[in-house]
Design a protein around this motif. Structure first.
Motif, PDB file in Angstrom:
ATOM      1  N   LYS A  80       1.042   8.382  -6.914  1.00 27.24           N
ATOM      2  CA  LYS A  80       0.815   9.812  -6.687  1.00 27.24           C
ATOM      3  C   LYS A  80       2.082  10.656  -6.640  1.00 27.24           C
ATOM      4  CE  LYS A  80      -3.596   9.356  -6.600  1.00 27.24           C
ATOM      5  NZ  LYS A  80      -4.380   9.864  -7.749  1.00 27.24           N
ATOM      6  N   ILE A  89      -7.840   7.512  -7.310  1.00 32.01           N
ATOM      7  CA  ILE A  89      -8.193   8.573  -6.357  1.00 32.01           C
ATOM      8  C   ILE A  89      -7.898   9.929  -6.996  1.00 32.01           C
ATOM      9  CG2 ILE A  89      -7.687   9.568  -4.099  1.00 32.01           C
ATOM     10  CD1 ILE A  89      -6.967   6.803  -3.120  1.00 32.01           C
ATOM     11  N   THR A 141       0.830  -1.201   0.000  1.00 34.19           N
ATOM     12  CA  THR A 141       0.000   0.000   0.000  1.00 34.19           C
ATOM     13  C   THR A 141       0.868   1.256   0.000  1.00 34.19           C
ATOM     14  OG1 THR A 141      -1.685  -1.217   1.238  1.00 34.19           O
ATOM     15  CG2 THR A 141      -1.906   1.172   1.150  1.00 34.19           C
ATOM     16  N   VAL A 198      -6.181   8.457   1.889  1.00 32.15           N
ATOM     17  CA  VAL A 198      -5.988   7.352   0.946  1.00 32.15           C
ATOM     18  C   VAL A 198      -6.527   6.046   1.514  1.00 32.15           C
ATOM     19  CG1 VAL A 198      -4.281   5.987  -0.300  1.00 32.15           C
ATOM     20  CG2 VAL A 198      -4.014   8.476  -0.132  1.00 32.15           C
ATOM     21  N   ILE A 211      -5.137   3.039  -6.239  1.00 35.68           N
ATOM     22  CA  ILE A 211      -4.829   4.379  -5.732  1.00 35.68           C
ATOM     23  C   ILE A 211      -4.754   5.390  -6.866  1.00 35.68           C
ATOM     24  CG2 ILE A 211      -3.101   5.734  -4.470  1.00 35.68           C
ATOM     25  CD1 ILE A 211      -2.448   3.237  -2.870  1.00 35.68           C
ATOM     26  N   ASP A 248      -6.552  13.423  -7.846  1.00 34.73           N
ATOM     27  CA  ASP A 248      -5.405  14.175  -7.343  1.00 34.73           C
ATOM     28  C   ASP A 248      -5.854  15.429  -6.596  1.00 34.73           C
ATOM     29  OD1 ASP A 248      -3.682  12.332  -8.432  1.00 34.73           O
ATOM     30  OD2 ASP A 248      -3.423  13.428 -10.310  1.00 34.73           O
ATOM     31  N   PHE A 275       1.026   3.752  -3.192  1.00 29.48           N
ATOM     32  CA  PHE A 275       0.751   5.183  -3.049  1.00 29.48           C
ATOM     33  C   PHE A 275       1.876   6.013  -3.649  1.00 29.48           C
ATOM     34  CE2 PHE A 275       1.188   9.004  -0.241  1.00 29.48           C
ATOM     35  CZ  PHE A 275       0.123   9.709  -0.765  1.00 29.48           C
ATOM     36  N   PHE A 294      -1.870  10.046   3.665  1.00 30.70           N
ATOM     37  CA  PHE A 294      -1.953   8.614   3.390  1.00 30.70           C
ATOM     38  C   PHE A 294      -2.890   7.919   4.374  1.00 30.70           C
ATOM     39  CE2 PHE A 294      -0.353   4.330   4.362  1.00 30.70           C
ATOM     40  CZ  PHE A 294      -0.499   3.729   3.115  1.00 30.70           C
ATOM     41  N   ILE A 343      -5.859  15.074  -2.786  1.00 30.84           N
ATOM     42  CA  ILE A 343      -4.532  15.108  -2.158  1.00 30.84           C
ATOM     43  C   ILE A 343      -3.940  16.502  -2.221  1.00 30.84           C
ATOM     44  CG2 ILE A 343      -2.201  14.161  -2.298  1.00 30.84           C
ATOM     45  CD1 ILE A 343      -3.434  11.572  -3.341  1.00 30.84           C
TER      46      ILE A 343
END
Length: 282
Positions: free
Chosen positions: A104, A171, A96, A194, A168, A173, A100, A190, A176
Motif C-alpha cells: 500500500k 484490499i 504482515t 487491514v 493485502i 485502496d 502492508f 493497519f 485506506i
C-alpha cells in the motif's frame, strides 16, 4: 483453458481416477500406519521381524508412558513450544507489517525490496549452515532457544511477506484513503482496517509456519547441542541408543510429536481453508 471437473471427463479418465485415488491414499498412509503400529509393539515383537503385521501384544500404555518417564520427551516438547510459538508470532507480525508497506505504499525501492524477499526463498538453506552457526557463536546465541527463534523468524520472513503482501494488495485502496481523509493514523489503519480483513490469511499463515518450524530438523542439529535446548525433532534421534535402537519408543515419540501441529490444524481448519481460498473467486 481451465481444467474441467473429473465428473465431466470421459469414462476412461473417471475409471482411472477412481482406481488411482484409493491406491494413492493407501500408499501415502502406509508409513504412518507402520509407525503407529510400531509404537504399540514390544521389543520382542520387533526383533522377530513383525514390522507390518498386527502386534502380538498391545503395549500402548507401557510404550507411551516409558517415552515420558525414561527419556526427556517432555522437555523436548516444551523446548519446541518455546521455540515455535515466539518464532511464529515474530515471523507473522513482521511479515504482515512488511506486506502492508509493500502493498500500500509507493516508493522507489518498493519493487526491489519485494524482489529481495522473493529471491530469499530460492536460496538453499544448506549453504547458510556455516555462516549462521558462526554468527550465533559470535553473538553468544549458540545452543540457546534464541538462536533458533531468530533464525526461523529471519528465514521465514521471505515467504511470509510474499504471502501477506499478495493478500493485502487485494484490499481496496478506497478503504485506506477514506480513513486517511478522516485523519486516522497509519498505525490505527493497519490495526483496525487491514488486520481484520486479512484475519483468515493470518490464520492460514500461522498454521503453515507453525508446521514448518515445528518439523525443522536440520537447524535443530546445527544450532543446538544440549538436551536442555533441543527441540522434539532432534530429540527423537537421541532415543536411538549406541548399540540398540528402541524403535517402539522412537515411534511413540514421533506420534506424540505429531499431535500439536495436527491439533492446531483442526482447531484452525475453518480459518485455514478460508485463508487459502480468500479471493479465489475474483
Amino acid at each position: 483453458m481451465f481444467p474441467q471437473p473429473i465428473q465431466k471427463a470421459g469414462p476412461l479418465a473417471n475409471i482411472s481416477y477412481r482406481a488411482a485415488l484409493p491406491f494413492t491414499i493407501i500408499l501415502w498412509l502406509l508409513p504412518l500406519l507402520a509407525v503407529m503400529l510400531t509404537s504399540l509393539r514390544s521389543i520382542e515383537d520387533i526383533n522377530k521381524g513383525n514390522y507390518w503385521g498386527w502386534p502380538e501384544e498391545i503395549h500402548f500404555v507401557e510404550n507411551y508412558t516409558q517415552v515420558f518417564t525414561s527419556t526427556a520427551m517432555g522437555d523436548y516438547l516444551l523446548n519446541s513450544l518455546m521455540i515455535t510459538i515466539p518464532a511464529v508470532m515474530g515471523a507473522v507480525a513482521l511479515s504482515t507489517l512488511a506486506g502492508f508497506a509493500l502493498a500500500k505504499y509507493r516508493f522507489k525501492a518498493n519493487i526491489w525490496i519485494f524482489a529481495m524477499f522473493i529471491g530469499g526463498n530460492f536460496v538453499p538453506f544448506q549453504i547458510l549452515m556455516i555462516p549462521v552457526r558462526d554468527l550465533t557463536i559470535t553473538l553468544g546465541l549458540y545452543d540457546t532457544h534464541w538462536a533458533l527463534i531468530f533464525f526461523h523468524v529471519a528465514f521465514q520472513a521471505g515467504f511470509c511477506t510474499l504471502f501477506m503482501r499478495n493478500f493485502i494488495v487485494g484490499i481496496p485502496d478506497a478503504l485506506i484513503e477514506a480513513a486517511r481523509v478522516e485523519g486516522v493514523k497509519e498505525w490505527r489503519i493497519f490495526t483496525f482496517i487491514v488486520l481484520p480483513l486479512v484475519r483468515p490469511a493470518l490464520a492460514a499463515l500461522a498454521v503453515l509456519v507453525f508446521t514448518f518450524i515445528w518439523n525443522d530438523y536440520f537447524w535443530a542439529l546445527v544450532l543446538v547441542q544440549s538436551d536442555d535446548v533441543r527441540p522434539v525433532t532432534a530429540g527423537l534421534s537421541s532415543l536411538q541408543g549406541q548399540w540398540l535402537a528402541s524403535w517402539q519408543f522412537m515411534s511413540a515419540g514421533a506420534v506424540v510429536a505429531a499431535i500439536p501441529p495436527v491439533m492446531l490444524f483442526f482447531a484452525m481448519q475453518k480459518h485455514f481453508i478460508a485463508g487459502l481460498t480468500l479471493g479465489a473467486t475474483k
